[in-house]
Design a protein around this motif. Sequence first.
Motif, PDB file in Angstrom:
ATOM      1  N   VAL A  79      41.334  36.969  31.660  1.00  0.00           N
ATOM      2  CA  VAL A  79      40.664  37.552  30.491  1.00  0.00           C
ATOM      3  C   VAL A  79      40.495  39.040  30.754  1.00  0.00           C
ATOM      4  O   VAL A  79      39.850  39.436  31.728  1.00  0.00           O
ATOM      5  N   SER A  80      41.073  39.862  29.892  1.00  0.00           N
ATOM      6  CA  SER A  80      41.124  41.297  30.175  1.00  0.00           C
ATOM      7  C   SER A  80      40.916  42.127  28.914  1.00  0.00           C
ATOM      8  O   SER A  80      41.178  41.669  27.794  1.00  0.00           O
ATOM      9  N   CYS A 179      39.345  27.098  27.363  1.00  0.00           N
ATOM     10  CA  CYS A 179      38.429  26.453  28.312  1.00  0.00           C
ATOM     11  C   CYS A 179      38.232  24.976  27.997  1.00  0.00           C
ATOM     12  O   CYS A 179      38.151  24.137  28.907  1.00  0.00           O
ATOM     13  N   VAL A 187      38.455  30.954  35.088  1.00  0.00           N
ATOM     14  CA  VAL A 187      38.541  32.189  34.307  1.00  0.00           C
ATOM     15  C   VAL A 187      38.482  33.363  35.279  1.00  0.00           C
ATOM     16  O   VAL A 187      37.586  33.431  36.126  1.00  0.00           O
ATOM     17  N   PRO A 189      38.183  37.350  35.224  1.00  0.00           N
ATOM     18  CA  PRO A 189      38.010  38.595  34.470  1.00  0.00           C
ATOM     19  C   PRO A 189      38.787  39.730  35.131  1.00  0.00           C
ATOM     20  O   PRO A 189      38.795  39.859  36.359  1.00  0.00           O
ATOM     21  N   HIS A 217      38.040  40.513  39.120  1.00  0.00           N
ATOM     22  CA  HIS A 217      36.664  40.131  39.460  1.00  0.00           C
ATOM     23  C   HIS A 217      36.608  38.673  39.920  1.00  0.00           C
ATOM     24  O   HIS A 217      37.598  37.941  39.846  1.00  0.00           O
ATOM     25  N   LEU A 220      35.733  32.402  37.887  1.00  0.00           N
ATOM     26  CA  LEU A 220      34.649  31.541  37.424  1.00  0.00           C
ATOM     27  C   LEU A 220      35.226  30.181  37.046  1.00  0.00           C
ATOM     28  O   LEU A 220      36.093  30.095  36.172  1.00  0.00           O
ATOM     29  N   LEU A 230      29.551  31.305  30.353  1.00  0.00           N
ATOM     30  CA  LEU A 230      30.849  31.733  30.873  1.00  0.00           C
ATOM     31  C   LEU A 230      31.367  32.947  30.106  1.00  0.00           C
ATOM     32  O   LEU A 230      31.855  33.916  30.702  1.00  0.00           O
ATOM     33  N   LYS A 233      29.252  36.079  31.095  1.00  0.00           N
ATOM     34  CA  LYS A 233      29.593  36.564  32.429  1.00  0.00           C
ATOM     35  C   LYS A 233      30.957  37.245  32.432  1.00  0.00           C
ATOM     36  O   LYS A 233      31.144  38.303  33.048  1.00  0.00           O
ATOM     37  N   THR A 234      31.916  36.647  31.745  1.00  0.00           N
ATOM     38  CA  THR A 234      33.266  37.194  31.724  1.00  0.00           C
ATOM     39  C   THR A 234      33.301  38.559  31.053  1.00  0.00           C
ATOM     40  O   THR A 234      33.868  39.524  31.595  1.00  0.00           O
ATOM     41  N   GLU A 235      32.702  38.660  29.871  1.00  0.00           N
ATOM     42  CA  GLU A 235      32.698  39.941  29.160  1.00  0.00           C
ATOM     43  C   GLU A 235      31.960  41.007  29.957  1.00  0.00           C
ATOM     44  O   GLU A 235      32.418  42.154  30.057  1.00  0.00           O
ATOM     45  N   GLU A 237      31.611  41.263  33.188  1.00  0.00           N
ATOM     46  CA  GLU A 237      32.408  41.687  34.335  1.00  0.00           C
ATOM     47  C   GLU A 237      33.540  42.616  33.913  1.00  0.00           C
ATOM     48  O   GLU A 237      33.792  43.639  34.548  1.00  0.00           O
TER      49      GLU A 237
END
Length: 244
Positions: A79-80, A179, A187, A189, A217, A220, A230, A233-235, A237
């Motif tokens: 996820v970027s 997911c 996931v 990041p 990063h 997860l 989730l 946390k992803t966004e 990071e």
Amino acid sequence: MQQLISYPISVIYYLCFGLTLVIFHPIQWVCFNFFGYQAHKLSVDYLNLFLVRCTNLLGTTYQFENVTDIPENVPLIFVSNHQSMYDIIAMIWYLRKFHCKFVSKKELGSGIPSVSYNLRHGGSVLIDRKDPKQAIPTIKGLSEYIEKNKRTAVIFPEGTRSKTGKPKEFAQSGLKILCKYAPSAYVVPISINNSWKIVKYGFFPLGLGNRLTFTIHKPLAVSEFDFAELMKKTENEVVKGIKF
């Protein structure tokens, strides 16, 4: 001054870039139709190596941080943030052992030598942004594919490229489907910096002397979080690692 110097260099770059796409198109076709997935993937890897080398003509360099932190032999969801097409060629080459498959807009599925062929036959999926209902089963199919084959889906939740490097709000729907149907996935990041500077003047001329960084990063595990946590946390990071 840099913009002036960039005009002749950009012409040379585009000639090399276009020639690479044209040469690798029949190579991909032969590999896919006569030798199968692994041969086709190898041809795509080297296509993107040559495309990366074309960007070296612009003085572009690349740095990938924390690649060894990415788990292997499990399904992955990268996820970027998204700043330019150069994000994609770099990820395909430098993260090639993870078999990256992209969620792309359907317009890219035709008319572009090498690129369109790979999107149609290499495991990536094409969605119609104007038809969200069509996207759901398409992304679901990608989820099941990475779950079964332990490969990697790449998604840019901003939906479109940032022209200034400043991240846009993340959409949740695509990642949520990935997911849900790839429950054993991790996931990962990723924060991308400076890719937008290559096209800061537009597509011609191109920016010179940029160092693109890809910061990976902590992965997860999808199974360890509810989706809302989730996503947050992803966004966080990804955004935290962007310099703008």
